[in-house]
Design a protein around this motif. Structure first.
Motif: not given
Length: 843
Positions: A22, A25-26, A30, A374, A377-378
């Motif tokens: 995940f 993916t973030c 971006v 994102f 979140v990252y």
């Protein structure tokens, strides 16, 4: 308890795997969005100019945006330049290679031109071809006659008929008018032109069928004219290339930009335009309305001071664009510019900009909000994984700390990560350079950028998490190449220093240095000598540092020899084998310090023991003395009992004196005494004490003789404690001196360095017992001169006297010579009198 549970909390390897996927993916999302925005918000125009969409245009239409006006401004600059070239190369809107160019007027097109000047006039096509084919020169050695025959006998001067006095751009424009020049031949003074001269080989003749040497009669004029010709030809060739490029780019069917420029010079009007329908005349059309109908327009007439537009291009901006080509644009001009916003078939900067604008601007805010989401979140997931690294629970129930990858040196892991980054970046560059063949559009390129970012972040994660795990386990340095290399270098260093013989440590390095020096000098000559000099300077610095280390070590040894026990050397500033010597010296210093501290602790323990025991003895001893005193008051007739009481009284008094001496000795040795210093006359002080001891000396048949070299000998001391020192000396004499002998006492002043003086008081007597003991032992505790210990002394008198003297800053010394006992007490004097005669006192 809560902290303990938190420390013990772990994460399963499945959860970590999912979170890592995940996380990658973030960052991929971006990077893909950033690339999409970058590619979507910027594009390269036809002239390689890069345009960037402006964020403040998000609420505007394309034709009102800053992007549109930036494209318009840049294209206006090109069109202004194109019309300037058209004025040079075209006649009635068609390229004219026979158009005449006055080279001197062209060179001075932006400056003042003289009224009469020397020039050459060529067709523009000849100047272009001359520059393209290159200029040929010859060096010729002329005699005077050859020089005069080569150059013309007269110089041809050109004069412009109209407006020549104004100079500048009007001069060049007037030079292009038909029948506007007068040529005059002027006879110059004869000059000697003998010598070498550089001659320009004439490829073409002027429109008057002349060569350069037919126009001038002087070599300076010839050289100046040649320079004007070559510079004009080179400029014309460069301008022609730009003219051909812009003529094609701004053709009617190649661009949405429309322009119509008129220039009037002496009633002749030139027209420059790319509107096909206007090339043959306007037929009574209102040009301002025509250009307004295209959408966005600009009208400018400097002569009428009129400017109108519905764009963001103001008059000052257009003036600056025209100012670069003043020689082309006089005041009597009219400029019509417009952008056909309704026609989009032409693929030019305006159409490309419109497509980019419509593709990016509607989604500007949404894309940036997604990127920010994102990124946050990252970072959250990254911090979460970093916290739990090293506490991963595997299927077999074990909790991970160091993993297999952590056995690889961290430097190799970092290098591998950087190599992966380099490969992925190379692939990305390859993809950009081959954009059309690989991706086909911005969206596909953004997906490729996101995929490469996914792989790069995966490689970064392995290195980052490995560093975190090693740091938590205190394993980072242990698994590094730096540690391995430092240990290897240290091992080699050990072999080359202390652990090898002298031959390996000195002769072998010297031979290697000599061979290397010889090779560098013979192989590289001067370069080798420079390298050798630098190498020798480095060796010199190394040797100087070694010698500095030796002085540092020697200074430490001297300080230790003087009694400093806490001397330490900073081994980080030492070099080579001196490091080991410094470490051993520090070990010796530490050992000595520890031994001294242990000895001081033992002495303190002894002193405390003596003090405590003495205090414990005092209480029962006081009772014994009191009861003996009571017994002495009783009328006892029995002589034996009276004798017993006398013995008890003597022994108890002796024991009391002993305990008091013990307590005093322990106080002095532990420093628990208070000294009150003051100036006192040493001679009078000794005389006074001697008077008090007169009866005691007489009772033991001793005859004291005191000799004072000076009357007034002033010293700094505590009178009470100094009294005890002298008292102990006199008591010692009374106890151990041979009866019926003389005791000599001397007080002398000794000169010292730096104009200082020392008062020395000495006591000499003959011992009644054989002195079979060393002098320094007499000042130790419980040591007495009579080995049989038959006297009543405690063995502490001299020890107390020495300790008190030392505490007051003086010196106490005992000298033995056979049965001769001598004690010296000395203090530094404050002042003394030289005027009084020496005194002598006999008991």
């Amino acid at each position: 308890m809560i902290k303990k549970l938190f420390r013990q909390k772990t994460m399963s390897w499945v959860s970590r795997y999912i979170l890592r996927i995940f996380l990658h993916t973030c960052i991929a999302i971006v990077v893909a969005l950033i690339f999409y925005i970058y590619k979507g918000s910027s594009f390269k125009g036809a002239d390689s100019h890069v345009y960037n969409l402006q964020n403040e245009d998000s609420e505007l239409s394309y034709s009102d945006s800053g992007l549109f006006n930036e494209i318009l401004k840049n294209n206006l600059r090109n069109v202004v330049e194109l019309s300037a070239y058209q004025s040079l190369f075209e006649t009635d809107g068609v390229y004219d290679g026979n158009k005449s160019i006055d080279v001197t007027a062209f060179i001075n097109r932006n400056s003042i031109l003289q009224s009469d000047y020397i020039t050459a006039v060529y067709p523009v096509s000849n100047l272009i071809k001359w520059s393209q084919n290159g200029f040929e020169y010859e060096d010729v050695n002329f005699t005077s006659s050859e020089s005069n025959n080569y150059l013309a006998t007269t110089t041809v001067y050109t004069h412009l008929l109209k407006n020549n006095v104004e100079g500048g751009m009007n001069a060049f424009l007037n030079s292009q008018l038909d029948n506007n020049t007068v040529r005059t031949n002027v006879k110059e003074a004869d000059k000697d032109g003998a010598g070498f001269h550089t001659v320009l080989v004439p490829r073409y003749k002027t429109i008057y069928d002349e060569n350069i040497e037919d126009i001038v009669s002087d070599w300076d004029e010839y050289n100046e004219l040649c320079a004007n010709i070559t510079e004009t030809a080179s400029t014309m060739a460069a301008c022609y290339d730009r003219y051909a490029e812009y003529s094609d780019k701004y053709g009617f069917y190649k661009t949405n930009l429309r322009y119509y420029i008129t220039r009037t010079i002496n009633a002749r009007t030139d027209v420059f335009t790319n509107v096909e329908s206007l090339k043959n005349g306007t037929n009574g059309l209102n040009l301002k309305d025509v250009f307004k109908s295209y959408g966005r327009y600009i009208y400018y007439c400097p002569y009428d001071i009129e400017y109108s537009t519905n764009t963001q291009i103001d008059e000052d901006t257009l003036r600056q664009l025209l100012g670069n080509f003043q020689y082309t644009y006089p005041d009597q001009m009219k400029f019509y510019f417009a952008v056909d916003v309704n026609k989009t078939a032409n693929v030019d900067d305006f159409k490309v900009g419109k497509e980019a604008f419509n593709r990016y601007m509607p989604y500007y805010r949404q894309l940036h909000m997604i990127i920010a989401f994102f990124v946050v979140v990252y970072l959250i997931v990254l911090v979460h994984l970093a916290i739990y690294e090293g506490r991963i629970e595997y299927p077999d129930g074990t909790v991970g700390g160091i993993e297999r990858i952590d056995m690889i040196p961290i430097e190799l892991v970092v290098i591998f990560t950087l190599a992966v980054f380099g490969i992925l970046f190379g692939l990305f560059q390859f993809s950009i350079n081959n954009y059309s063949s690989i991706s086909g559009n911005t969206l596909n390129m953004s997906i490729i950028a996101g995929g490469l970012a996914f792989c790069a972040d995966n490689a970064l994660a392995y290195a980052l998490y490995s560093i975190i795990r090693r740091t938590k386990a205190h394993y980072l340095y242990k698994t590094s190449l730096l540690k391995m290399m430092s240990e290897a270098v240290r091992g080699l260093f050990d072999k080359m220093t202390l652990k090898q013989n002298l031959f390996v440590r000195t002769v072998v390095p010297y031979m290697i240095s000599a061979v290397l020096t010889l090779y560098l000098v013979l192989r590289w000559s001067m370069v080798g000598i420079v390298i050798v000099v630098v190498f020798d300077v480095a060796i010199l610095i190394y040797i100087v540092n070694l010698n500095k280390d030796k002085f540092t070590i020697l200074d430490a040894l001297q300080r230790i020899g003087k009694g400093e026990i806490d001397v330490k050397i900073d081994t980080t500033k030492l070099h080579s084998a001196n490091v080991y010597i410094g470490e051993e010296l520090n070990n010796i210093s530490s050992s000595v310090e520890e031994a001294v501290n242990r000895s001081m602790r033992d002495e303190k323990l002894k002193a405390d023991l003596i003090t405590n025991v003495s205090h414990d003895i005092k209480t029962p001893l006081t009772s014994i003395i009191n009861y003996v005193d009571l017994l002495k008051r009783e009328n006892i007739d029995d002589p034996k009992i009276s004798e017993y009481i006398r013995v008890l009284d003597n022994k108890s008094q002796r024991l009391r004196q002993l305990t008091e001496d013990l307590v005093e000795a322990s106080k002095i040795s532990s420093g628990n005494i208070t000294l009150t210093f003051g100036e006192l006359n040493f001679a009078e002080f000794v005389n006074q004490i001697l008077g008090e001891f007169y009866e005691k000396f007489d009772s033991v048949n001793l005859y004291p003789i005191l000799k004072c070299e000076k009357y007034d000998v002033i010293i700094q001391a505590d009178a009470r404690q100094l009294y005890r020192v002298i008292e102990n000396l006199f008591n010692n004499v009374c106890k151990y001196a041979l009866p019926n002998t003389r005791v000599y006492m001397d007080l002398v002043v000794v000169d010292l360095e730096n104009d200082t003086h020392k008062a020395v008081f000495s006591v000499k007597n003959i011992s009644k017992n054989e002195l079979n003991i060393k002098a320094e032992e007499l000042t130790e505790r419980f040591i007495r001169g009579d080995i049989s210990r038959s006297t009543e002394g405690s063995g502490l008198g001299l020890s107390i006297a020495k300790s008190l003297t030392t505490a007051m800053g003086g010196e106490f010394e005992i000298v033995l010579d056979g049965d001769l006992f001598k004690a010296n007490v000395s203090f530094e004097t404050c002042k003394f009198s030289n005027g009084n005669p020496a005194s002598e006192r006999q008991g």
